[in-house]
Design a protein around this motif. Structure first.
Motif, PDB file in Angstrom:
ATOM      1  N   VAL A   1       1.120  -0.636  -0.469  1.00 36.52           N
ATOM      2  CA  VAL A   1      -0.324   0.104   0.283  1.00 36.52           C
ATOM      3  C   VAL A   1       0.909   0.990   0.205  1.00 36.52           C
ATOM      4  CG1 VAL A   1      -1.682   1.589   1.867  1.00 36.52           C
ATOM      5  CG2 VAL A   1      -2.245  -1.047   0.941  1.00 36.52           C
ATOM      6  N   LEU A   2       1.869   1.399   0.661  1.00 31.07           N
ATOM      7  CA  LEU A   2       2.727   2.460   0.891  1.00 31.07           C
ATOM      8  C   LEU A   2       3.805   2.181  -0.609  1.00 31.07           C
ATOM      9  CD1 LEU A   2       3.138   2.679   4.977  1.00 31.07           C
ATOM     10  CD2 LEU A   2       1.782   4.384   3.380  1.00 31.07           C
ATOM     11  N   MET A   3       3.839   1.822  -0.884  1.00 38.51           N
ATOM     12  CA  MET A   3       5.314   1.652  -1.307  1.00 38.51           C
ATOM     13  C   MET A   3       4.791   2.773  -3.044  1.00 38.51           C
ATOM     14  SD  MET A   3       7.677  -0.652  -3.344  1.00 38.51           S
ATOM     15  CE  MET A   3       6.525  -2.251  -3.839  1.00 38.51           C
ATOM     16  N   ARG A   4       3.937   3.261  -3.049  1.00 37.69           N
ATOM     17  CA  ARG A   4       4.225   4.472  -4.325  1.00 37.69           C
ATOM     18  C   ARG A   4       4.316   5.996  -3.144  1.00 37.69           C
ATOM     19  NH1 ARG A   4       1.366   3.887  -9.259  1.00 37.69           N
ATOM     20  NH2 ARG A   4       1.094   6.158  -9.107  1.00 37.69           N
ATOM     21  N   ASN A   5       4.507   7.004  -3.659  1.00 42.00           N
ATOM     22  CA  ASN A   5       4.585   8.250  -3.282  1.00 42.00           C
ATOM     23  C   ASN A   5       3.367   9.240  -3.091  1.00 42.00           C
ATOM     24  OD1 ASN A   5       6.723   8.630  -2.969  1.00 42.00           O
ATOM     25  ND2 ASN A   5       6.903   9.238  -4.680  1.00 42.00           N
ATOM     26  N   ASP A   6       2.397   8.520  -4.271  1.00 43.18           N
ATOM     27  CA  ASP A   6       0.950   9.256  -3.637  1.00 43.18           C
ATOM     28  C   ASP A   6      -0.031   8.559  -2.863  1.00 43.18           C
ATOM     29  OD1 ASP A   6       0.512   7.146  -5.369  1.00 43.18           O
ATOM     30  OD2 ASP A   6      -0.574   7.534  -7.317  1.00 43.18           O
ATOM     31  N   THR A   7       0.319   7.133  -2.363  1.00 44.58           N
ATOM     32  CA  THR A   7      -0.826   6.387  -1.332  1.00 44.58           C
ATOM     33  C   THR A   7      -0.383   7.616  -0.469  1.00 44.58           C
ATOM     34  OG1 THR A   7       0.665   4.790  -1.355  1.00 44.58           O
ATOM     35  CG2 THR A   7      -0.730   4.666  -3.204  1.00 44.58           C
ATOM     36  N   LYS A   8       0.648   7.194   0.352  1.00 47.33           N
ATOM     37  CA  LYS A   8       1.618   8.146   1.379  1.00 47.33           C
ATOM     38  C   LYS A   8       0.175  10.325   1.421  1.00 47.33           C
ATOM     39  CE  LYS A   8       6.027   6.458   1.161  1.00 47.33           C
ATOM     40  NZ  LYS A   8       6.367   6.786  -0.474  1.00 47.33           N
ATOM     41  N   ARG A   9      -0.066  10.165   0.779  1.00 48.13           N
ATOM     42  CA  ARG A   9      -0.906  11.856   0.400  1.00 48.13           C
ATOM     43  C   ARG A   9      -2.013  11.862   0.465  1.00 48.13           C
ATOM     44  NH1 ARG A   9       3.702  14.923  -0.848  1.00 48.13           N
ATOM     45  NH2 ARG A   9       2.225  16.818  -1.122  1.00 48.13           N
TER      46      ARG A   9
END
Lengths: 432, 469
Positions: free
Chosen positions: A307-315
């Motif tokens: 879930v957290l691998m991509r940059n955009d999901t952390k935002r």
């Protein structure tokens, strides 16, 4: 809004959940075995878990202050508030201590003088694993943590009013923060050996303290994300943006992987060397608690990793709420699997001795065979979930209470402007 | 990175530098004839390298019997040196990758030299497993491939084989990372050069022109390599620790080894960076780029990692007692009080006690103390590996086979020889490439140059004056 008000509607909801927690604890006590194993393990599990989160919040503050971090300034009041839960945390642990002295519970094999007399391994450890050290260790170590939490909070809050252009408060804060780091390093290990590792009193692992520390750390970050998003939803913390969330997301991601690294190191080395005294710990969990054992890795590694691998999901707020709940629950689950199998084993042996006149040797039989499914041990049941919500509500009650006592924004912190203008660089993200 | 910088932060570039001055200061040492200090150092290093070549030849000609290993002590100085060098090879990639993630801007002052050092240290480390084979020409047997020897496969269950993969991967990625960073800087050197020198640097910089497309690809590649390096930094020493911890030797088989080895590696890596940078900044007059603030930050890292290692030492001791396991208890009693007690004392005092001096700001900012401490830590970390390896093996399960180990002149020569290899390579590097990353330092000038930030910043005043005129 820079001033949080602990409104009665929050208060009522939290009190409601605390009542639910008490109710669940009560029901657990009532339907329990004669040693009240399920009740006491649930109590110890949640007390250790939430006290640990408070400790980790203090550790994070100390580490960030020492490393001259600036981005977190807008959210540091939340961690200060978390750290003050150490006071009720100590009270919670005092109940466990009272139980050790009064033999209300059978959480610890080493606390049973009759067992120790028959067991040369426990005798060898008895100068460390005994009620006196357990009590003193808890009082002294958590006492020192409280002192640091209180002092760092006091300096930070005083800076709002009496801050100087030379940043005197901040310089003093740095001294306290740096001094706390080695103390935290040594003391957290000593205390976790007593609180949790000694539940499996024969077993030992040098990595254990760092492993549990990583678990606490990830839980603290996950809960922080949830608290921030809740407060933002209520109109507070308007200057905390997706940029700050992104950094917290990175921490959640990185330390989930770090936790897995430690899990793997501990498991793999024990599995590979195949020394019976050590493998028994994992063997027991894999054979009799497979859901706990494998679930632990799925919830705490696979889920946050993807879930957290991509940059955009952390935002994204929605995704972050989702994964934070998953990971928070996951590390609560991790502590569950650390405590339950060992305590259950101790209790089964003790129960077998209680009923020795009925059928001796029952305990010896049960250890050789697959254990029966037991709700609240093999997997967490609804009562465990309710208890957890109760403790969580208690934790948040204390946190909100503390948050309402000071401004949410540390006005005279030297890094405030950095935090207000915080911007995460996203490489290779052209067009934004 | 936020453009707003707290005035509490110390500037990382001093002397009110302009972009041109930065180029001038960092690139010009590669354009001058070397000074006397460099020539003397180079002669000493190459002499030590000659000792290395001789001792390797001796080892191969005479055989491993020229070392003092025996049936009980199968690993001595060789593996001690191997682990020591691998540990030193950790700082570079840690600085490039992990400090990048933590947005520690001071990394720009030291990352280039640290990365170079990493590569040279890993090269030194790699020598030891190879010469330990005795029959060096069969070294390719470590690679798994279908072969005519049976086929005889490598042992995939062995952490020693995992080491082969871990270290060669680490070396490759570190080298790429280092070289990628060098490309724009080589172009800067080229732009100032003439004749053959210009052609050579043009080749080395792959014809870099500084076009937007070049920078875009450069950024993308750097990001990919940083992503790969982060887990690699942790994995290398983790797998080195597995060499010991997967065994059933008391004192080796302990679960804390992976993270504790990594912390120790970072500790020793930073110590070696300090040793080199304290000298380099002085000789090449780079004090305004590798400032006291940089040195202080690295000393803090040394203090933190030294204390982490201390927690691990005490944890090991305590759990050895706590385990109630007789052999484990003996192994640790032997470490502290046995015939090698002096190496344990050396390890504890150099790694745990002496770094505590860095609690004082004055000590952290003293060049002399920093240099002496960096040597202490280098010695201490060598002792740590010796303690783990030799003292544990010397007293195994069977008292009848107990032994005591001292190195022969060949083993000592090999160690001194790798120091020669390391410093020869470093000295060549310091002459031919910019030892501070020019492009990266320029990138932080406006957020960390002393004319823009810090309590004495004057850039805004200058701007005001310019407006008034």
């Amino acid at each position: 809004m820079n001033q949080f008000t602990f409104e009665s509607r929050y208060r009522n909801v939290l009190i409601g959940f605390m009542a639910l927690g008490l109710l669940c604890l009560g029901i657990t006590f009532a339907i329990d075995d004669e040693l009240h194993t399920r009740f006491w393990t649930n109590y110890l599990h949640n007390s250790v878990f939430f006290t640990g989160i408070a400790f980790m919040a203090l550790f994070i503050l100390a580490a960030f202050t020492t490393a001259w971090a600036g981005w977190h300034t807008l959210i540091k009041r939340i961690w200060e508030a978390y750290s003050l839960f150490l006071v009720p945390g100590l009270v919670l642990m005092l109940v466990v201590i009272a139980g050790v002295w009064g033999h209300f519970h059978h959480l610890y094999h080493w606390a049973d003088a009759g067992e120790v007399a028959k067991d040369p391994i426990l005798q060898g450890k008895s100068s460390f694993l005994n009620p006196t050290w357990y009590t003193l260790g808890t009082l002294i170590i958590v006492g020192i943590w409280i002192l640091f939490a209180w002092k760092m909070r006091q300096l930070s809050v005083d800076e709002d009013v009496n801050g100087t252009p030379e940043f005197k408060h901040h310089h003093r804060l740095r001294i306290w923060a740096a001094a706390f780091l080695p103390i935290a390093g040594f003391s957290s290990a000593a205390i976790i050996w007593q609180w949790v590792m000694s539940v499996d009193a024969h077993w030992y692992s040098t990595l254990y303290a760092w492993y549990t520390g990583a678990s606490w750390f990830v839980s603290a970050i996950a809960l922080t994300i949830l608290t921030i998003i809740f407060l933002k939803g209520q109109g507070y913390l308007e200057n905390v943006t997706a940029e700050h969330l992104h950094d917290l997301g990175k921490y959640l991601f990185a330390f989930s992987i770090f936790w897995t690294y430690l899990w793997f190191s501990q498991f793999m080395l024990i599995w590979y060397a195949n020394v019976g005294e050590e493998t028994v710990y994992f063997f027991e969990r894999r054979e009799n608690y497979p859901v706990l054992f494998y679930g632990n890795l799925i919830i705490n590694f696979i889920a946050p990793f993807f879930v957290l691998m991509r940059n955009d999901t952390k935002r994204k707020y929605g995704t972050m709420v989702f994964i934070s709940i998953v990971v928070f629950f996951g590390h609560w689950w991790d502590f569950f699997q650390m405590i339950k199998p060992g305590a259950r084993h101790t209790a089964m042996e003790a129960l077998a001795h209680h009923g020795a006149h009925e059928g001796a040797g029952h305990a010896a039989e049960t250890t050789g065979h697959a254990l029966e499914f037991a709700m609240g041990f093999t997997i967490p049941g609804l009562l465990e979930l309710g208890t957890m919500l109760g403790f969580l509500a208690f934790f948040l009650f204390v946190v909100f209470n503390r948050l309402s006592r000071a401004s949410l924004v540390p006005k005279n912190d030297p890094y405030l402007q950095e935090s207000l203008h915080h911007h995460v660089e996203i490489h290779g993200d052209e067009g934004h | 990175m936020s453009a707003v910088v707290s005035q509490i932060r110390e500037p990382l570039i001093q002397g009110g530098k302009t972009y041109h001055q930065i180029t001038e200061d960092i690139v010009s040492p590669t354009e001058r004839a070397p000074g006397l200090a460099w020539v003397v150092a180079f002669i000493i290093s190459v002499s030590a390298l000659a000792v290395y070549v001789f001792c390797v030849a001796w080892t191969i000609w005479v055989g491993i019997g020229s070392w003092n290993l025996n049936r009980t002590i199968g690993w001595g100085w060789d593996i001690t040196n191997f682990v020591w060098w691998i540990g030193i090879g950790h700082a570079g990639t840690l600085i490039s990758a992990i400090l990048l993630l933590f947005r520690q801007k001071w990394r720009t002052g030291v990352n280039r030299a640290a990365e170079a050092m990493t590569i040279f240290a890993v090269m030194c480390a790699g020598q030891f497993p190879l010469i330990h084979m005795g029959r060096l020409w069969l070294g390719f047997f470590i690679f798994p491939y279908p072969n005519t020897r049976g086929p005889l496969w490598v042992n995939f269950n062995s952490p020693l084989l995992w080491d082969v993969f871990a270290i060669s991967t680490y070396f490759t990625v570190s080298l790429l990372f280092w070289y990628t960073g060098l490309v724009p800087d080589f172009a800067t050197v080229r732009d100032r050069a003439k004749g053959l020198r210009r052609k050579i640097y043009n080749f080395l910089s792959f014809g870099w022109t500084g076009a937007a497309k070049h920078w875009q690809r450069f950024e993308a590649l750097s990001l990919v390599l940083a992503g790969l390096s982060t887990p690699l930094v942790l994995s290398v020493h983790t797998i080195v620790s597995f060499d010991f911890a997967t065994s059933v030797i008391p004192g080796w088989h302990t679960t804390i080894f992976p993270p504790y080895f990594v912390a120790g590696a970072i500790f020793s890596g930073f110590a070696m960076v300090q040793t080199l940078m304290v000298i380099t900044r002085k000789v090449l007059k780079l004090e305004q780029y590798v400032t006291l603030a940089h040195i202080e930050s690295m000393n803090k890292v040394i203090l933190v990692t030294g204390t982490i290692v201390g927690v691990a030492y005490l944890t090991e001791l305590f759990i050895a007692w706590y385990s109630g396991y007789l052999y484990e208890q003996f192994a640790f009693a032997n470490r502290v009080l046995g015939p090698y007690w002096w190496s344990y004392v050396g390890m504890m005092s150099c790694n745990v006690l002496s770094p505590q001096i860095f609690w004082w700001k004055k000590m952290r900012r003293s060049i002399f103390v920093t240099f002496v401490m960096s040597i202490f830590v280098n010695i201490g970390m060598w002792f740590e590996r010796f303690v783990i390896i030799a003292t544990t093996l010397a007293r195994d399960y069977l008292p009848s086979s107990w032994s005591y180990y001292t190195p022969t002149w060949v083993e000592i020569g090999l160690f001194i020889g790798t120091l020669g290899l390391f410093f020869t390579l470093y000295l060549i590097f310091a002459r031919t490439a910019p030892v501070v990353a020019v492009a990266e330092v320029k990138a932080i000038l406006k957020s960390a140059g002393d004319q823009y930030t810090g309590p004495d910043a004057h850039a805004h005043e200058a701007a005001h004056k310019a407006k008034a005129h």
